[in-house]
Design a protein around this motif. Structure first.
Motif, mmCIF file in Angstrom:
data_model
loop_
_atom_site.group_PDB
_atom_site.id
_atom_site.type_symbol
_atom_site.label_atom_id
_atom_site.label_comp_id
_atom_site.label_asym_id
_atom_site.label_seq_id
_atom_site.Cartn_x
_atom_site.Cartn_y
_atom_site.Cartn_z
ATOM 1 N N LEU A 32 45.122 32.300 27.012
ATOM 2 C CA LEU A 32 45.758 32.164 28.323
ATOM 3 C C LEU A 32 44.869 31.436 29.334
ATOM 4 C CD1 LEU A 32 47.421 35.685 28.543
ATOM 5 C CD2 LEU A 32 48.477 33.512 27.874
ATOM 6 N N ARG A 33 43.680 31.009 28.892
ATOM 7 C CA ARG A 33 42.768 30.267 29.763
ATOM 8 C C ARG A 33 43.511 29.061 30.315
ATOM 9 N NH1 ARG A 33 36.932 30.355 29.588
ATOM 10 N NH2 ARG A 33 37.183 32.566 29.330
ATOM 11 N N VAL B 18 46.211 35.037 35.242
ATOM 12 C CA VAL B 18 46.713 36.229 34.559
ATOM 13 C C VAL B 18 46.642 37.414 35.517
ATOM 14 C CG1 VAL B 18 46.358 37.833 32.641
ATOM 15 C CG2 VAL B 18 45.976 35.375 32.299
ATOM 16 N N GLN C 146 45.647 29.462 32.792
ATOM 17 C CA GLN C 146 46.705 30.100 33.577
ATOM 18 C C GLN C 146 46.080 31.235 34.383
ATOM 19 O OE1 GLN C 146 50.564 31.077 31.610
ATOM 20 N NE2 GLN C 146 49.475 30.505 29.752
ATOM 21 N N GLY D 100 52.238 29.975 38.875
ATOM 22 C CA GLY D 100 51.383 29.666 37.732
ATOM 23 C C GLY D 100 50.741 30.869 37.079
ATOM 24 N N ALA D 101 51.330 32.042 37.261
ATOM 25 C CA ALA D 101 50.730 33.268 36.729
ATOM 26 C C ALA D 101 51.611 33.921 35.672
ATOM 27 C CB ALA D 101 50.476 34.263 37.858
ATOM 28 N N ILE D 102 50.969 34.566 34.727
ATOM 29 C CA ILE D 102 51.638 35.405 33.743
ATOM 30 C C ILE D 102 51.263 36.843 34.071
ATOM 31 C CG2 ILE D 102 49.739 35.061 32.092
ATOM 32 C CD1 ILE D 102 51.791 35.493 29.854
ATOM 33 N N SER E 198 55.684 33.302 38.136
ATOM 34 C CA SER E 198 55.769 32.128 37.266
ATOM 35 C C SER E 198 55.640 30.838 38.082
ATOM 36 C CB SER E 198 57.088 32.148 36.501
ATOM 37 O OG SER E 198 57.182 31.027 35.670
ATOM 38 N N ARG F 123 42.050 30.823 36.454
ATOM 39 C CA ARG F 123 42.256 29.877 35.346
ATOM 40 C C ARG F 123 41.008 29.681 34.481
ATOM 41 N NH1 ARG F 123 45.352 28.076 39.596
ATOM 42 N NH2 ARG F 123 47.535 27.654 39.098
#
Length: 156
Positions: free
Chosen positions: A28-29, A33, A31, A64-66, A61, A128
């Motif tokens: 997930l790097r 988190v 993004q 830019g986040a999960i 979303s 990120r």
């Protein structure tokens, strides 16, 4: 183990998740988190928190986040929890408590004079580059998701 601080590298993990998938933080790097830890599926506060994150899923979303919820519950319990409430967040299972401890969220709790070990409701925003950008411990559910979303948006 020392307590995590803003700017520290986030402890990496690879955990089973809802839907039979695996969540690998290293993948997930790049993004943002949002990792939120909660005590137990289908309890009032945990359900409210999951529903609040679900209601804001599109906003996270867009920023830019999960969003990943994490507890000691099994993947099967997570699947049932998601289906029952229509949740739109990923749910990771840490039955062995390794990640929860690495993030400092396995703590001594007190209830009605009884002491026991349990999960501190906590949230970590990981940037990120894989560093801790923000930490909340002893989270109060009401209004929390809005505060987390503001922090994510501030990362740009």
């Amino acid at each position: 183990m020392s307590e995590l601080k803003t700017g520290d590298l986030a402890p990496t993990f690879k955990l089973p998740a809802d839907g039979g998938e695996t969540i690998d933080l290293a993948e997930l790097r790049g993004q943002i988190v949002v990792l939120y830890m909660y005590p137990k599926d289908n309890t009032p506060g945990c359900t409210t928190e999951a529903l609040d994150f679900t209601a804001a899923a599109d906003a996270f979303s867009d920023a830019g986040a999960i969003v990943i919820g994490l507890s000691k519950d099994s993947v099967k319990k997570h699947d049932n929890f998601k289906a029952k409430h229509g949740l739109q967040v990923r749910l990771a299972s840490d039955e062995d408590n390794v990640v929860i401890e690495a993030y400092g969220s396995w703590v001594l709790k007190k209830l009605y004079g009884r002491e026991y070990m349990g999960i501190d409701r906590s949230t970590f925003v990981i940037d990120r580059e894989g560093r801790i950008a923000r930490i909340w411990h002893k989270v109060r559910v009401k209004g929390h998701v809005d505060e987390v979303l503001d922090a994510v948006r501030a990362l740009g």
